[in-house]
Design a protein around this motif. Structure first.
Motif, short mmCIF file in Angstrom:
data_model
loop_
_atom_site.label_atom_id
_atom_site.label_comp_id
_atom_site.label_asym_id
_atom_site.label_seq_id
_atom_site.Cartn_x
_atom_site.Cartn_y
_atom_site.Cartn_z
N ARG A 101 0.87 -1.12 -0.09
CA ARG A 101 -0.07 0.11 0.16
C ARG A 101 0.93 1.21 -0.02
O ARG A 101 1.86 1.18 0.58
CB ARG A 101 -0.98 -0.07 1.19
CG ARG A 101 -2.05 1.31 1.38
CD ARG A 101 -2.80 1.20 2.44
NE ARG A 101 -4.06 0.12 2.09
CZ ARG A 101 -5.00 0.36 1.45
NH1 ARG A 101 -5.31 1.70 1.14
NH2 ARG A 101 -6.19 -0.56 1.10
N VAL A 102 0.32 2.39 -0.77
CA VAL A 102 1.08 3.34 -0.82
C VAL A 102 0.38 4.70 -0.12
O VAL A 102 -0.93 4.64 -0.41
CB VAL A 102 1.64 3.81 -2.25
CG1 VAL A 102 1.93 5.42 -2.28
CG2 VAL A 102 2.47 2.81 -2.96
N TYR A 103 0.99 5.40 0.54
CA TYR A 103 0.16 6.74 1.25
C TYR A 103 0.90 7.82 1.01
O TYR A 103 2.03 8.04 0.87
CB TYR A 103 0.54 6.42 2.73
CG TYR A 103 -0.17 5.33 3.62
CD1 TYR A 103 -1.54 5.37 3.88
CD2 TYR A 103 0.63 3.89 3.53
CE1 TYR A 103 -1.94 3.91 4.61
CE2 TYR A 103 0.21 2.77 4.07
CZ TYR A 103 -1.10 2.79 4.59
OH TYR A 103 -1.62 1.67 5.18
N VAL A 104 0.08 8.82 0.37
CA VAL A 104 0.36 10.17 0.16
C VAL A 104 -0.05 11.27 0.99
O VAL A 104 -1.37 11.32 1.00
CB VAL A 104 0.09 10.45 -1.46
CG1 VAL A 104 0.76 11.83 -1.80
CG2 VAL A 104 0.73 9.22 -2.37
N MET A 149 -4.19 10.21 1.19
CA MET A 149 -4.67 9.14 0.39
C MET A 149 -4.14 7.90 0.25
O MET A 149 -2.88 8.06 0.11
CB MET A 149 -5.12 9.77 -1.14
CG MET A 149 -5.45 8.80 -2.07
SD MET A 149 -6.06 9.63 -3.75
CE MET A 149 -7.44 9.96 -3.18
N SER A 150 -4.67 6.56 0.24
CA SER A 150 -3.67 5.42 -0.08
C SER A 150 -4.25 4.68 -1.00
O SER A 150 -5.53 4.85 -1.45
CB SER A 150 -3.80 4.84 1.58
OG SER A 150 -5.15 4.24 1.66
N ALA A 151 -3.45 3.84 -1.73
CA ALA A 151 -3.90 2.97 -2.86
C ALA A 151 -3.34 1.63 -2.35
O ALA A 151 -2.22 1.50 -2.11
CB ALA A 151 -3.48 3.55 -4.11
N SER A 152 -4.11 0.53 -2.67
CA SER A 152 -3.53 -0.85 -2.39
C SER A 152 -3.19 -1.37 -3.58
O SER A 152 -3.98 -1.42 -4.48
CB SER A 152 -4.82 -1.69 -1.99
OG SER A 152 -4.56 -2.91 -1.68
N SER A 202 3.96 0.44 2.64
CA SER A 202 3.88 -0.49 3.51
C SER A 202 3.51 -1.84 2.78
O SER A 202 3.04 -1.73 1.56
CB SER A 202 2.71 -0.27 4.63
OG SER A 202 1.41 -0.39 4.01
N TYR A 203 4.12 -3.01 3.29
CA TYR A 203 3.83 -4.24 2.83
C TYR A 203 4.39 -5.40 3.76
O TYR A 203 5.20 -5.20 4.67
CB TYR A 203 4.91 -4.29 1.45
CG TYR A 203 6.29 -3.91 1.67
CD1 TYR A 203 7.12 -4.92 1.97
CD2 TYR A 203 6.66 -2.59 1.10
CE1 TYR A 203 8.67 -4.54 2.22
CE2 TYR A 203 8.06 -2.23 1.45
CZ TYR A 203 8.85 -3.28 1.93
OH TYR A 203 10.23 -2.92 2.20
N VAL A 204 3.74 -6.69 3.26
CA VAL A 204 4.27 -7.80 4.30
C VAL A 204 5.25 -8.39 3.61
O VAL A 204 5.13 -8.79 2.26
CB VAL A 204 2.71 -8.49 4.58
CG1 VAL A 204 3.21 -9.93 5.20
CG2 VAL A 204 1.93 -7.83 5.15
N GLU A 205 6.39 -8.83 4.18
CA GLU A 205 7.33 -9.47 3.83
C GLU A 205 7.57 -10.55 4.72
O GLU A 205 8.13 -10.42 5.63
CB GLU A 205 8.58 -8.67 3.54
CG GLU A 205 9.60 -9.11 2.41
CD GLU A 205 10.87 -8.11 2.07
OE1 GLU A 205 11.09 -7.96 1.03
OE2 GLU A 205 11.10 -7.45 3.09
#
Length: 438
Positions: A223-226, A249-252, A282-285
């Protein structure tokens, strides 16, 4: 994971200033991939008889061949009735041999219970916990739903419900008779988009490309948050699920795989000369959730990076206009059938549809011309020429024969563009049996 954010400030047509922000998440080539847990849902309706089913079986076998002992696969087939032929289980040598055998014996049936098949396919894979793997459904179909729910709204609701349950959905359409709106409604909540091939010969390369992505996943739930400052408004240009979170604003973006960078474009109108953009990814690794700040680099519009960002914007404009043209043609063809119009009324309806389609095609041509002028290596325009020529031929044929039915044009390229996943597939460590093609 590599994260970049490029911002371009430019003039808008209304005299105001606009900023384009392109954020890219790219997995390291040497990063270990996650195991997969996929339920393969295959259409075996009457329209799949012969070459389509044979090609689908070969493509599915290539997918199975790629799986390792840490990966889990299952098989559901459907005609009028879905049936889970094999449960989702680890692909050891015995399980792979059995899956190969079952696939080789598939025969076509009657009817297309698409809604029930997707629903039950998701339920089956959701019941299996594979540490480090996201449960996924890969669905292949060549037809329209003929059994059970058939409205786009039904599939949109189903797609959202599947995502809420923790399952991601991928879809591949075969031929020109399937409903792209249905596949789009199903896959949009997952952020995956749907793929398409016009004929059985294209199934192998398409599944090969898709399996390279599925079997190369490094991170999930990206996800990206701006957070903007000095903007009158900000919007997400791609069709990734997006939302407003406070002042941000966020985009998945879904999953990030090796050799498949994820890009998302935002655009905003400036309210003042001074502006800034705070970007976080953010991301799950593995089992870890990471949240990292991304430095925003301002680039000039005519620099190499600036032209690339502007090219992504032009490509999205082109895809949107092309989609509008095909929708106008399809709607014009179905209006008279739905409302039982007279011949004269039907001709007038089609005339209006052709006007809309022509105007949309003009906009698509303008965007393509802009793409050519920008000459950005990362966004080559050549792949769009044939599709727009195909659209022009369809509009001309419809103008000459207004009573003819418009063949539904598959919009795989459009859906892949909106997800920034069109392009030549770079080499990956694990090559599938079939050649990877664009």
């Amino acid at each position: 994971m590599k994260q970049t954010a490029l911002a371009v400030e430019r003039d808008k047509d209304n005299g105001r200033r606009e900023v384009l922000l392109l954020v890219t998440l790219e997995a390291d080539a040497e990063a270990p991939r996650a195991p997969v847990a996929i339920n393969l849902v295959m259409d075996r309706s009457a329209s799949m008889r012969g070459a389509p089913l044979s090609a689908a079986v070969q493509a599915a076998q290539a997918l199975v061949d790629r799986a390792g002992p840490r990966d889990y696969l299952g098989l559901m087939t459907f005609d009028a009735d879905p049936e889970q032929l094999l449960p989702v289980r680890a692909m050891d040598a015995v399980a792979k041999a059995q899956l190969f055998k079952v696939l080789s014996k598939l025969e076509s049936g009657e009817g297309t219970a698409l809604h029930e098949a997707v629903e039950r396919g998701a339920e089956a894979v959701r019941r299996v916990l594979v540490p480090g793997a996201r449960p996924q459904v890969l669905m292949l179909t060549d037809g329209e739903p003929s059994v059970g729910p058939s409205h786009v709204a039904d599939f949109k609701t189903l797609g959202a419900r599947i995502v809420e349950s923790g399952v991601s959905l991928h879809a591949l359409g075969l031929g020109r008779h399937y409903l792209p709106n249905v596949l789009e409604a199903l896959t949009s909540p997952s952020g995956t988009g749907h793929h398409h091939v016009d004929n059985p010969e294209g199934l192998g390369p398409a599944v090969g490309s898709l399996s390279a992505e599925l079997f190369g996943e490094v991170a999930s739930e990206a996800r990206v948050y701006v957070l903007p400052s000095g903007f009158a408004e900000l919007r997400c240009r791609h069709v990734f699920p997006s939302r407003v979170e406070g002042d941000a604003m966020s985009a998945s973006l879904g999953a990030v795989s090796r050799a498949y960078p994820r890009r998302v474009l935002f655009s905003g109108t400036l309210a003042s000369a001074e502006w800034s953009l705070g970007v976080t990814a953010s991301y799950v690794e593995g089992s870890d959730t990471r949240r990292v700040p991304v430095q925003v680099t301002r680039v000039l519009p005519d620099s190499a990076e600036g032209r690339m960002v502007r090219a992504v914007s032009a490509e999205l404009d082109m895809a949107s206009a092309e989609d509008a043209a095909w929708r106008a043609l399809s709607n014009g063809a179905s209006v008279s059938k739905r409302h039982h119009l007279t011949s004269e009324q039907a001709l007038e309806s089609m005339r209006r549809a052709l006007e809309v389609a022509n105007k949309s095609l003009e906009l698509a041509d303008e965007a393509l011309a802009k793409l050519v002028r920008l000459n950005a290596a990362e966004v080559p325009p050549q792949r769009h020429l044939e599709r727009l020529a195909d659209l022009r031929r369809t509009i001309d044929r419809r103008a000459a024969h207004p009573h003819a039915l418009v063949m539904r044009r598959a919009r795989a390229e459009v859906s892949r563009i909106t997800l920034s996943r069109v392009g030549v597939v770079p080499p990956v460590d694990e090559q599938p049996p079939s050649k990877l093609e664009d």
